[in-house]
Design a protein around this motif. Structure first.
Motif, PDB file in Angstrom:
ATOM      1  N   THR A 113       0.857  -1.195   0.000  1.00 46.74           N
ATOM      2  CA  THR A 113       0.000   0.000   0.000  1.00 46.74           C
ATOM      3  C   THR A 113       0.889   1.239   0.000  1.00 46.74           C
ATOM      4  OG1 THR A 113      -0.187  -0.132   2.430  1.00 46.74           O
ATOM      5  CG2 THR A 113      -1.916  -1.182   1.127  1.00 46.74           C
ATOM      6  N   GLY A 114       0.774   2.075   1.020  1.00 52.58           N
ATOM      7  CA  GLY A 114       1.581   3.282   1.103  1.00 52.58           C
ATOM      8  C   GLY A 114       0.748   4.530   0.887  1.00 52.58           C
ATOM      9  N   PRO A 115       1.382   5.698   0.929  1.00 53.54           N
ATOM     10  CA  PRO A 115       0.664   6.967   0.764  1.00 53.54           C
ATOM     11  C   PRO A 115      -0.145   6.987  -0.538  1.00 53.54           C
ATOM     12  CG  PRO A 115       2.916   7.358   1.467  1.00 53.54           C
ATOM     13  CD  PRO A 115       2.829   5.904   1.152  1.00 53.54           C
ATOM     14  N   VAL A 120      -8.670  -1.162   3.666  1.00 59.06           N
ATOM     15  CA  VAL A 120      -9.948  -1.425   4.320  1.00 59.06           C
ATOM     16  C   VAL A 120      -9.728  -2.593   5.269  1.00 59.06           C
ATOM     17  CG1 VAL A 120     -12.386  -1.940   4.027  1.00 59.06           C
ATOM     18  CG2 VAL A 120     -11.174  -0.636   2.269  1.00 59.06           C
ATOM     19  N   SER A 121      -9.892  -2.351   6.558  1.00 58.00           N
ATOM     20  CA  SER A 121      -9.516  -3.322   7.581  1.00 58.00           C
ATOM     21  C   SER A 121     -10.708  -3.725   8.431  1.00 58.00           C
ATOM     22  CB  SER A 121      -8.425  -2.711   8.472  1.00 58.00           C
ATOM     23  OG  SER A 121      -8.068  -3.571   9.537  1.00 58.00           O
ATOM     24  N   ASP A 122     -10.891  -5.039   8.624  1.00 56.88           N
ATOM     25  CA  ASP A 122     -11.951  -5.555   9.485  1.00 56.88           C
ATOM     26  C   ASP A 122     -11.703  -5.127  10.931  1.00 56.88           C
ATOM     27  OD1 ASP A 122     -13.257  -7.670  11.302  1.00 56.88           O
ATOM     28  OD2 ASP A 122     -14.071  -8.225   9.356  1.00 56.88           O
ATOM     29  N   SER A 136       1.721   2.034   7.413  1.00 62.53           N
ATOM     30  CA  SER A 136       1.728   2.052   5.947  1.00 62.53           C
ATOM     31  C   SER A 136       1.633   3.450   5.368  1.00 62.53           C
ATOM     32  CB  SER A 136       0.556   1.232   5.416  1.00 62.53           C
ATOM     33  OG  SER A 136      -0.673   1.892   5.685  1.00 62.53           O
ATOM     34  N   ARG A 137       1.098   4.385   6.143  1.00 61.00           N
ATOM     35  CA  ARG A 137       0.831   5.757   5.701  1.00 61.00           C
ATOM     36  C   ARG A 137      -0.268   5.815   4.641  1.00 61.00           C
ATOM     37  NH1 ARG A 137       6.421   8.117   4.012  1.00 61.00           N
ATOM     38  NH2 ARG A 137       6.659   5.982   3.242  1.00 61.00           N
ATOM     39  N   ALA A 138      -0.989   4.700   4.470  1.00 66.28           N
ATOM     40  CA  ALA A 138      -2.151   4.695   3.594  1.00 66.28           C
ATOM     41  C   ALA A 138      -3.368   5.209   4.355  1.00 66.28           C
ATOM     42  CB  ALA A 138      -2.424   3.278   3.098  1.00 66.28           C
ATOM     43  N   THR A 139      -4.387   5.615   3.634  1.00 64.87           N
ATOM     44  CA  THR A 139      -5.669   5.942   4.256  1.00 64.87           C
ATOM     45  C   THR A 139      -6.316   4.644   4.707  1.00 64.87           C
ATOM     46  OG1 THR A 139      -5.969   7.887   2.850  1.00 64.87           O
ATOM     47  CG2 THR A 139      -7.947   6.970   3.894  1.00 64.87           C
ATOM     48  N   GLY A 160      -9.222   4.185  -6.756  1.00 63.03           N
ATOM     49  CA  GLY A 160      -7.762   4.182  -6.805  1.00 63.03           C
ATOM     50  C   GLY A 160      -7.211   2.900  -6.216  1.00 63.03           C
ATOM     51  N   ARG A 161      -5.913   2.869  -5.974  1.00 62.73           N
ATOM     52  CA  ARG A 161      -5.256   1.672  -5.468  1.00 62.73           C
ATOM     53  C   ARG A 161      -5.756   1.340  -4.066  1.00 62.73           C
ATOM     54  NH1 ARG A 161       0.164   1.039  -3.360  1.00 62.73           N
ATOM     55  NH2 ARG A 161       0.481   3.261  -3.770  1.00 62.73           N
ATOM     56  N   ALA A 162      -6.171   0.082  -3.872  1.00 61.03           N
ATOM     57  CA  ALA A 162      -6.756  -0.302  -2.587  1.00 61.03           C
ATOM     58  C   ALA A 162      -6.470  -1.760  -2.277  1.00 61.03           C
ATOM     59  CB  ALA A 162      -8.265  -0.060  -2.586  1.00 61.03           C
ATOM     60  N   VAL A 163      -6.366  -2.060  -0.988  1.00 63.32           N
ATOM     61  CA  VAL A 163      -6.194  -3.423  -0.506  1.00 63.32           C
ATOM     62  C   VAL A 163      -7.123  -3.625   0.683  1.00 63.32           C
ATOM     63  CG1 VAL A 163      -4.610  -5.098   0.560  1.00 63.32           C
ATOM     64  CG2 VAL A 163      -3.781  -3.574  -1.239  1.00 63.32           C
TER      65      VAL A 163
END
Length: 381
Positions: A113-115, A120-122, A136-139, A160-163
């Motif tokens: 991930t990253g900026p 999306v976390s359970d 991770s500095r991701a949203t 956009g990029r998502a995990v």
């Protein structure tokens, strides 16, 4: 006199003690007679002669330690053999072994991930996934537990990029993530799916190949799995399994891989032996699940509030943190070790005993455990 820099720790410890949240280290003897329902040795392999011999042989041949990081001197032929065997067993294109499951999760979450990316976390995810999200500095969007629709909404709101990150089997209640539904949501949004299968590998599925394989997602190009060698395989360490390009990216970028000493050869040898033993004795995963269901059914029949296990974890709710601590202590005093989970270790804020089933438990041992847990149960206020 000036206040010392760590004087605040005394007040902090006092408050934790009043709330019943003090933790204690209890060294166990090698020959302890206590019946173990607290460890994660799901298949009963930690002391299996072939597994311990695998550890001993590897140490004698390769040495006590790995001598360095994986990119310097820490990668042995044994590490490569284990990675190939794990990938083949789980149906993944490639695998990368780490010194712990925590390190594997941190690596996968932060490097994929990253900026600018969305995670999306359970809400019930393991602490290592949560810490990975923070670093991770991701949203990061935390969604309600096991809710694919909530995941869909978050992905739709953040193109956009998502995990999406989730446990495969959740470590507190032992329930299974809705992986097929989550994979469908991810694919429609073009997102990746990262599954921590620490409590599923070796237990879930016909051959114990884990929750990801059981969901029909093994080898999928948009799914990455993390797991541990320290639970069902009775050893130590972690692993990331997935597409070869993901593994290459981790080798180049994962700080917990690049800057960490490699897994010791003894742990690698033990994991290899356990994996080969599991292939020869595929009935072990089903037995672990059978024991978990038996424990859950019998404790529920006795009037206790239990979870319905999808793997080998059973939770038994307690009235309060203090009653959970006292209940676990009473069980131990009567020769049965159980886990004790209370805030902040439990995402739902409910204190409980956490029981882990093992494939090598006998019917007599199960009878004994049920009797001890029920007779020591606290009375709800």
């Amino acid at each position: 006199m000036a206040e010392g820099p760590f004087d605040w720790l005394d007040e902090h410890a006092w408050r934790r003690g009043r709330a019943g949240l003090t933790r204690t280290l209890r060294p166990r003897a090698a020959d302890s007679p206590v019946l173990d329902l607290a460890s994660n040795d799901y298949l009963g392999l930690t002391r299996h002669p072939r597994v311990t011999q695998g550890a001993a042989s590897a140490a004698l041949r390769w040495g006590a330690g790995a001598t360095g990081s994986r990119l310097v001197t820490g990668t042995t032929a044994l590490h490569a053999e284990l990675e190939a065997d794990l990938a083949a067993w789980c149906g993944a294109e490639a695998a990368l072994v780490f010194s712990s499951g925590y390190a594997a999760n941190m690596a996968a979450v932060t490097t994929l991930t990253g900026p600018g990316a969305l995670l999306v976390s359970d809400a019930a995810n393991h602490a290592s996934l949560i810490d990975g999200c923070r670093l991770s500095r991701a949203t990061t969007a935390v969604v309600p537990h096991a809710d694919p629709e909530a995941v869909r909404k978050e992905l739709a709101a953040h193109p956009g990029r998502a995990v999406v990150v989730t446990d495969g089997v959740f470590s507190v209640n032992g329930d299974l993530a809705p992986l097929r539904d989550l994979a469908g949501v991810c694919r429609r949004a073009g997102a990746g799916l990262l599954v921590d299968d620490a409590h599923g590998l070796g237990v879930v599925g016909e051959r114990g190949t884990g929750a990801v394989a059981a969901a029909g997602l093994a080898g999928a190009p948009d799914v990455v799995t993390t797991a541990v060698l320290s639970k069902a395989l009775g050893s130590q360490g972690g692993v990331v399994l997935g597409p070869a390009r993901v593994i290459r990216h981790l080798v180049d970028n994962a700080r917990t891989f690049i800057f960490d000493t490699a897994l010791a050869p003894a742990a690698v040898g033990a994991a290899l032996a356990a994996l080969r033993l599991l292939r020869e004795e595929p009935e072990r995963p089903a037995r672990a699940r059978e024991v978990a269901r038996d424990l859950s059914d019998r404790l529920a029949a006795a009037g206790l509030r239990t979870t319905v296990p999808a793997a080998a974890v059973v939770s038994v709710l307690a009235p309060s943190p203090q009653s959970a601590v006292e209940w676990a202590a009473d069980c131990r005093a009567r020769g049965v070790a159980v886990g004790c989970f209370r805030p902040p270790s439990v995402p739902d804020g409910l204190s409980r005993l956490r029981l882990t089933a093992r494939a090598d438990l006998t019917d007599d041992q199960i009878d004994r455990a049920v009797a001890v847990i029920t007779t020591t149960a606290p009375t709800a206020p």
